[in-house]
Design a protein around this motif. Structure first.
Motif, PDB file in Angstrom:
ATOM      1  N   LEU A  24       9.356  -8.130  -4.928  1.00 18.13           N
ATOM      2  CA  LEU A  24       8.620  -6.968  -4.423  1.00 18.13           C
ATOM      3  C   LEU A  24       7.283  -6.816  -5.145  1.00 18.13           C
ATOM      4  N   THR A  57       4.150  -1.512 -10.955  1.00 13.00           N
ATOM      5  CA  THR A  57       5.127  -2.115 -10.049  1.00 13.00           C
ATOM      6  C   THR A  57       4.970  -3.623  -9.909  1.00 13.00           C
ATOM      7  N   VAL A  76      11.981   0.568  -8.609  1.00 13.01           N
ATOM      8  CA  VAL A  76      12.150   0.271  -7.191  1.00 13.01           C
ATOM      9  C   VAL A  76      11.579   1.394  -6.328  1.00 13.01           C
ATOM     10  N   ALA A  77      11.787   2.639  -6.741  1.00 13.22           N
ATOM     11  CA  ALA A  77      11.231   3.775  -5.989  1.00 13.22           C
ATOM     12  C   ALA A  77       9.706   3.696  -5.964  1.00 13.22           C
ATOM     13  N   GLN A  89       7.943   0.977  -6.330  1.00 14.28           N
ATOM     14  CA  GLN A  89       7.561  -0.182  -5.523  1.00 14.28           C
ATOM     15  C   GLN A  89       7.596   0.141  -4.034  1.00 14.28           C
ATOM     16  N   MET A  90       8.591   0.885  -3.603  1.00 14.97           N
ATOM     17  CA  MET A  90       8.677   1.238  -2.182  1.00 14.97           C
ATOM     18  C   MET A  90       7.467   2.066  -1.760  1.00 14.97           C
ATOM     19  N   ILE A  91       7.056   2.978  -2.639  1.00 18.33           N
ATOM     20  CA  ILE A  91       5.900   3.821  -2.342  1.00 18.33           C
ATOM     21  C   ILE A  91       4.636   2.984  -2.252  1.00 18.33           C
ATOM     22  N   TYR A  92       4.442   2.098  -3.241  1.00 14.09           N
ATOM     23  CA  TYR A  92       3.217   1.297  -3.259  1.00 14.09           C
ATOM     24  C   TYR A  92       3.208   0.235  -2.173  1.00 14.09           C
ATOM     25  N   LEU A  93       4.377  -0.274  -1.796  1.00 15.16           N
ATOM     26  CA  LEU A  93       4.426  -1.236  -0.697  1.00 15.16           C
ATOM     27  C   LEU A  93       4.012  -0.554   0.611  1.00 15.16           C
ATOM     28  N   ALA A  94       4.487   0.668   0.809  1.00 16.22           N
ATOM     29  CA  ALA A  94       4.114   1.419   2.013  1.00 16.22           C
ATOM     30  C   ALA A  94       2.620   1.735   2.013  1.00 16.22           C
TER      31      ALA A  94
END
Length: 263
Positions: free
Chosen positions: A152, A212, A233-234, A236-241
């Motif tokens: 990720l 991240t 992980v939380a 990473q999900m925000i930054y991936l979005a």
């Protein structure tokens, strides 16, 4: 998805032919890590000493992991390809292909580091066990949770670097912005963990992609905890979005600009 799988396989097979050339990069990596091993051996004057909460073994392994990711995922694909395609007008041809251009670039990049990263990971492990020794407290089972975090982090980094390249729709050269991003990533979180910096700056660093991309994955390897895992992980999900949203937005605006100008 089949068309991206085909792209991935073709690029992967192409890069397998250059595995020997990739191995020559091991020399730079070895010298870099050797210098840092000497540096941290000097900094840790006494056995058992902690610096920023890290033992000597943890600090050296941290640097080897982050630098292994840095060397193993370096590629001009997400750094220069989009910018070059935009400047020379090749983007007008590629954007009419039966795939999304940005996903094509990311797929190609993934196939490239799919060869390089395992090679550098093997080198890092070999050097670490030989020159530093086993990582205290390391549990191999934690890799099951850490590997997805590493993947990720690489993806987030690629998305942001590609987004920077896409600003070439509006400016002549995006390389200075790539340089600034790379140097921030290299100094903060790659060469040094976040904890080594002043406490007042650490909350700010944790609000950036740096947290991240490299710090989080390496931190979980040297000092795994489920609390830290969920936190990273939380983030990473925000930054991936955010990164994907920015990438698609810039590409969409750029394509529209080309159409308006008759590109």
């Amino acid at each position: 998805m089949k068309k991206y799988a085909v792209i991935y396989r073709s690029v992967l097979m192409e890069n397998l032919q250059y595995a020997v050339n990739i191995a020559f990069g091991f020399i730079s990596y070895f010298i870099f890590i050797f210098v840092f091993i000497c540096l941290w051996n000097y900094m840790y004057a006494s056995p058992g000493e902690l610096i920023a909460g890290y033992t000597k073994e943890q600090m050296i392994w941290y640097v080897m992991i982050t630098e292994g990711m840095w060397f193993g995922t370096r590629s001009a694909t997400v750094t220069r390809q989009a910018a070059t395609d935009i400047r020379n007008g090749n983007i007008a041809y590629l954007m009419n292909k039966p795939y999304h251009y940005t996903l094509y670039v990311l797929t190609k990049y993934t196939a490239e580091w799919g060869i390089r990263l395992p090679m550098y990971a093997a080198l890092s492990i070999s050097m670490g066990l030989t020159m530093v020794g086993r990582l205290p407290g390391f549990r191999p089972i934690s890799l099951l949770a850490t590997v997805p975090v590493i993947l990720l982090g690489i993806t987030i980094n690629a998305v942001f670097k590609l987004s920077i390249s896409l600003i070439s729709f509006w400016i002549e050269d995006s390389n200075p912005f790539q340089w600034l991003y790379d140097k921030m990533l290299l100094v903060i979180g790659t060469i040094f963990p976040v904890e080594i910096f002043p406490a007042a700056l650490q909350p700010f660093f944790k609000l950036t992609p740096i947290y991240t991309v490299c710090y989080g994955p390496a931190k979980l390897v040297v000092d795994f905890s489920w609390e830290k895992f969920l936190e990273i992980v939380a983030a990473q999900m925000i930054y991936l979005a955010i990164g994907c949203g920015l990438m698609f937005f810039l590409y969409g605006k750029g394509v529209k600009k080309l159409h308006v100008n008759g590109g």
